[in-house]
Design a protein around this motif. Sequence first.
Motif, PDB file in Angstrom:
ATOM      1  N   ARG A  10       0.806  -1.369   0.228  1.00 26.41           N
ATOM      2  CA  ARG A  10       0.109   0.061   0.008  1.00 26.41           C
ATOM      3  C   ARG A  10       0.947   1.326  -0.142  1.00 26.41           C
ATOM      4  O   ARG A  10       0.391   2.336  -0.687  1.00 26.41           O
ATOM      5  N   ASN A  11       1.980   1.520   0.730  1.00 23.16           N
ATOM      6  CA  ASN A  11       2.855   2.395   0.704  1.00 23.16           C
ATOM      7  C   ASN A  11       3.766   2.213  -0.346  1.00 23.16           C
ATOM      8  O   ASN A  11       4.821   1.480  -0.377  1.00 23.16           O
ATOM      9  N   LEU A  12       3.677   2.913  -1.641  1.00 23.57           N
ATOM     10  CA  LEU A  12       4.319   2.526  -2.743  1.00 23.57           C
ATOM     11  C   LEU A  12       5.955   2.946  -2.484  1.00 23.57           C
ATOM     12  O   LEU A  12       6.588   2.466  -2.979  1.00 23.57           O
ATOM     13  N   THR A  13       6.070   4.247  -1.894  1.00 22.77           N
ATOM     14  CA  THR A  13       7.493   4.701  -1.924  1.00 22.77           C
ATOM     15  C   THR A  13       8.168   3.703  -0.823  1.00 22.77           C
ATOM     16  O   THR A  13       9.169   3.401  -1.471  1.00 22.77           O
ATOM     17  N   TYR A  14       7.586   3.250   0.180  1.00 23.33           N
ATOM     18  CA  TYR A  14       8.403   2.492   1.106  1.00 23.33           C
ATOM     19  C   TYR A  14       8.724   0.994   0.373  1.00 23.33           C
ATOM     20  O   TYR A  14       9.577   0.298   0.310  1.00 23.33           O
ATOM     21  N   GLY A  15       7.681   0.593  -0.427  1.00 25.80           N
ATOM     22  CA  GLY A  15       7.637  -0.619  -1.014  1.00 25.80           C
ATOM     23  C   GLY A  15       8.773  -0.607  -2.018  1.00 25.80           C
ATOM     24  O   GLY A  15       9.416  -1.404  -2.206  1.00 25.80           O
ATOM     25  N   MET A  16       8.592   0.282  -2.771  1.00 25.56           N
ATOM     26  CA  MET A  16       9.913   0.680  -3.706  1.00 25.56           C
ATOM     27  C   MET A  16      11.448   0.710  -3.113  1.00 25.56           C
ATOM     28  O   MET A  16      12.321  -0.039  -3.795  1.00 25.56           O
ATOM     29  N   LEU A  17      11.166   1.423  -2.152  1.00 24.15           N
ATOM     30  CA  LEU A  17      12.623   1.327  -1.220  1.00 24.15           C
ATOM     31  C   LEU A  17      13.083   0.137  -0.795  1.00 24.15           C
ATOM     32  O   LEU A  17      14.439  -0.103  -1.152  1.00 24.15           O
ATOM     33  N   ASP A  18      12.055  -0.666  -0.212  1.00 30.95           N
ATOM     34  CA  ASP A  18      12.546  -1.832   0.212  1.00 30.95           C
ATOM     35  C   ASP A  18      12.939  -2.814  -1.047  1.00 30.95           C
ATOM     36  O   ASP A  18      13.961  -3.389  -0.811  1.00 30.95           O
ATOM     37  N   HIS A  19      12.050  -3.057  -1.849  1.00 34.48           N
ATOM     38  CA  HIS A  19      12.598  -3.612  -3.277  1.00 34.48           C
ATOM     39  C   HIS A  19      13.863  -3.289  -3.819  1.00 34.48           C
ATOM     40  O   HIS A  19      14.696  -4.050  -4.008  1.00 34.48           O
ATOM     41  N   LEU A  20      14.309  -2.044  -3.916  1.00 36.65           N
ATOM     42  CA  LEU A  20      15.539  -1.625  -4.638  1.00 36.65           C
ATOM     43  C   LEU A  20      16.693  -1.833  -3.773  1.00 36.65           C
ATOM     44  O   LEU A  20      17.793  -2.138  -4.032  1.00 36.65           O
ATOM     45  N   GLY A  21      16.368  -1.433  -2.200  1.00 34.07           N
ATOM     46  CA  GLY A  21      17.434  -1.610  -1.135  1.00 34.07           C
ATOM     47  C   GLY A  21      17.745  -2.988  -1.330  1.00 34.07           C
ATOM     48  O   GLY A  21      19.134  -3.453  -1.260  1.00 34.07           O
ATOM     49  N   LYS A  22      16.874  -4.214  -1.309  1.00 32.87           N
ATOM     50  CA  LYS A  22      17.311  -5.430  -1.082  1.00 32.87           C
ATOM     51  C   LYS A  22      18.189  -5.773  -2.570  1.00 32.87           C
ATOM     52  O   LYS A  22      19.226  -6.601  -2.567  1.00 32.87           O
ATOM     53  N   GLN A  23      17.726  -5.101  -3.541  1.00 38.58           N
ATOM     54  CA  GLN A  23      18.466  -5.553  -4.792  1.00 38.58           C
ATOM     55  C   GLN A  23      19.726  -4.992  -4.802  1.00 38.58           C
ATOM     56  O   GLN A  23      20.574  -5.914  -5.297  1.00 38.58           O
ATOM     57  N   ILE A  24      19.981  -3.816  -4.440  1.00 33.24           N
ATOM     58  CA  ILE A  24      21.405  -3.267  -4.394  1.00 33.24           C
ATOM     59  C   ILE A  24      22.227  -4.049  -3.350  1.00 33.24           C
ATOM     60  O   ILE A  24      23.252  -4.570  -3.783  1.00 33.24           O
ATOM     61  N   VAL A  25      21.598  -4.415  -2.166  1.00 38.33           N
ATOM     62  CA  VAL A  25      22.471  -4.759  -1.284  1.00 38.33           C
ATOM     63  C   VAL A  25      22.972  -6.486  -1.682  1.00 38.33           C
ATOM     64  O   VAL A  25      23.961  -6.879  -1.243  1.00 38.33           O
ATOM     65  N   THR A  26      22.144  -6.955  -2.152  1.00 39.73           N
ATOM     66  CA  THR A  26      22.294  -8.509  -2.602  1.00 39.73           C
ATOM     67  C   THR A  26      22.926  -8.623  -4.055  1.00 39.73           C
ATOM     68  O   THR A  26      23.122  -9.747  -4.576  1.00 39.73           O
ATOM     69  N   GLY A  27      23.249  -7.379  -4.423  1.00 34.81           N
ATOM     70  CA  GLY A  27      24.338  -7.516  -5.712  1.00 34.81           C
ATOM     71  C   GLY A  27      23.622  -7.632  -7.073  1.00 34.81           C
ATOM     72  O   GLY A  27      24.185  -7.623  -8.216  1.00 34.81           O
ATOM     73  N   ALA A  28      22.371  -7.076  -7.023  1.00 36.00           N
ATOM     74  CA  ALA A  28      21.700  -7.198  -8.386  1.00 36.00           C
ATOM     75  C   ALA A  28      22.119  -6.352  -9.409  1.00 36.00           C
ATOM     76  O   ALA A  28      21.975  -6.684 -10.544  1.00 36.00           O
ATOM     77  N   PHE A  29      22.927  -5.238  -8.982  1.00 36.24           N
ATOM     78  CA  PHE A  29      23.255  -4.139  -9.926  1.00 36.24           C
ATOM     79  C   PHE A  29      24.775  -4.366  -9.951  1.00 36.24           C
ATOM     80  O   PHE A  29      25.480  -3.443 -10.618  1.00 36.24           O
ATOM     81  N   GLU A  30      25.533  -5.428  -9.716  1.00 34.16           N
ATOM     82  CA  GLU A  30      26.855  -5.639  -9.661  1.00 34.16           C
ATOM     83  C   GLU A  30      27.388  -5.359 -11.113  1.00 34.16           C
ATOM     84  O   GLU A  30      28.343  -4.737 -11.356  1.00 34.16           O
ATOM     85  N   ASP A  31      26.602  -5.921 -12.111  1.00 36.55           N
ATOM     86  CA  ASP A  31      27.206  -5.973 -13.589  1.00 36.55           C
ATOM     87  C   ASP A  31      26.143  -5.460 -14.474  1.00 36.55           C
ATOM     88  O   ASP A  31      26.193  -5.447 -15.589  1.00 36.55           O
ATOM     89  N   THR A  32      25.340  -4.648 -13.685  1.00 35.33           N
ATOM     90  CA  THR A  32      24.097  -3.960 -14.737  1.00 35.33           C
ATOM     91  C   THR A  32      24.001  -2.501 -14.082  1.00 35.33           C
ATOM     92  O   THR A  32      23.920  -2.098 -12.883  1.00 35.33           O
ATOM     93  N   PRO A  33      23.924  -1.714 -14.920  1.00 36.74           N
ATOM     94  CA  PRO A  33      23.862  -0.238 -14.568  1.00 36.74           C
ATOM     95  C   PRO A  33      22.402   0.062 -13.920  1.00 36.74           C
ATOM     96  O   PRO A  33      21.544  -0.642 -14.187  1.00 36.74           O
ATOM     97  N   PHE A  34      22.486   0.566 -12.668  1.00 35.69           N
ATOM     98  CA  PHE A  34      21.369   1.197 -12.077  1.00 35.69           C
ATOM     99  C   PHE A  34      20.380   1.815 -13.226  1.00 35.69           C
ATOM    100  O   PHE A  34      20.738   2.889 -13.756  1.00 35.69           O
ATOM    101  N   PRO A  35      19.176   1.471 -13.129  1.00 30.80           N
ATOM    102  CA  PRO A  35      18.060   2.106 -14.060  1.00 30.80           C
ATOM    103  C   PRO A  35      17.869   3.727 -13.824  1.00 30.80           C
ATOM    104  O   PRO A  35      18.006   4.206 -12.551  1.00 30.80           O
ATOM    105  N   THR A  36      17.511   4.250 -15.008  1.00 33.87           N
ATOM    106  CA  THR A  36      17.137   5.692 -14.756  1.00 33.87           C
ATOM    107  C   THR A  36      15.766   5.653 -14.077  1.00 33.87           C
ATOM    108  O   THR A  36      14.930   4.872 -14.061  1.00 33.87           O
TER     109      THR A  36
END
Length: 246
Positions: free
Chosen positions: A14-40
């Motif tokens: 329901r809280n889209l901003t925090y949901g997006m924060l949590d989604h992207l934060g997990k991706q960053i910390v677990t290495g999802a963008f190690e070999d991929t540029p962060f999206p615009t």
Amino acid sequence: MALDPVEMRSSLGRNLTYGMLDHLGKQIVTGAFEDTPFPTEAELSKQLGVSRSVTREAVKMLTAKGLLSARPRQGTLVQPAASWNLFDADVLRWLLDRKFSIELLAQFNQLRSAIEPAAAALAAQAADADGIAAIDAGYARMVAAEAGEDDTLAADIAFHLAILRASANPFFAQFRDVVATALQTSIRFTNRIKGRTADLEAHRAVKTAIETHDSQAAHRAMATIIGDVMTLIADNPSLGASAEAD
């Protein structure tokens, strides 16, 4: 199969901003963008099915946590782990979403050993009646938890956080999220070995020392609790592998 934008938006909650924060934060910390540029921001908005304002706010929050940086002509970049705010509760939680690490567990408890004995010593000197009552209540919860009448993890954390607050030092109190996270991780680890969460006698020694205003005894008793955890970590490094498999 990848979620479409409508499904992804629903998954954010329901809280889209925090949901997006949590989604992207997990991706960053677990290495999802190690070999991929962060999206615009435009790409993120399209991928996740949210507005640009929601995306912008989530990216701003991740930047404040040290995970991202925005640079002219370079766009938004993922920062190295050394730049992350490890005292941020969200960052700590995302770190623990990665594979279990004995090294991280040891580092948590090394930090605890620098903070909690000193806080206990200060509490013995400075705790007022409310502070003593909170520590006593935390210990009573631990006793109740041993009898199956309270949550063992929550009770143990309540005891330790009460001591941080009773130190009357606001800087120690600010470590509550780190200490709570370290305790959650440590208790799960020690449960694998001892089958219980806490040594009541050891915790009672801390409580008694604070109540009798014996700062040296309080420091020593708290250091003993954390030292026992460090010994278990050193003596059982193979449990890290079994934790990863859970």
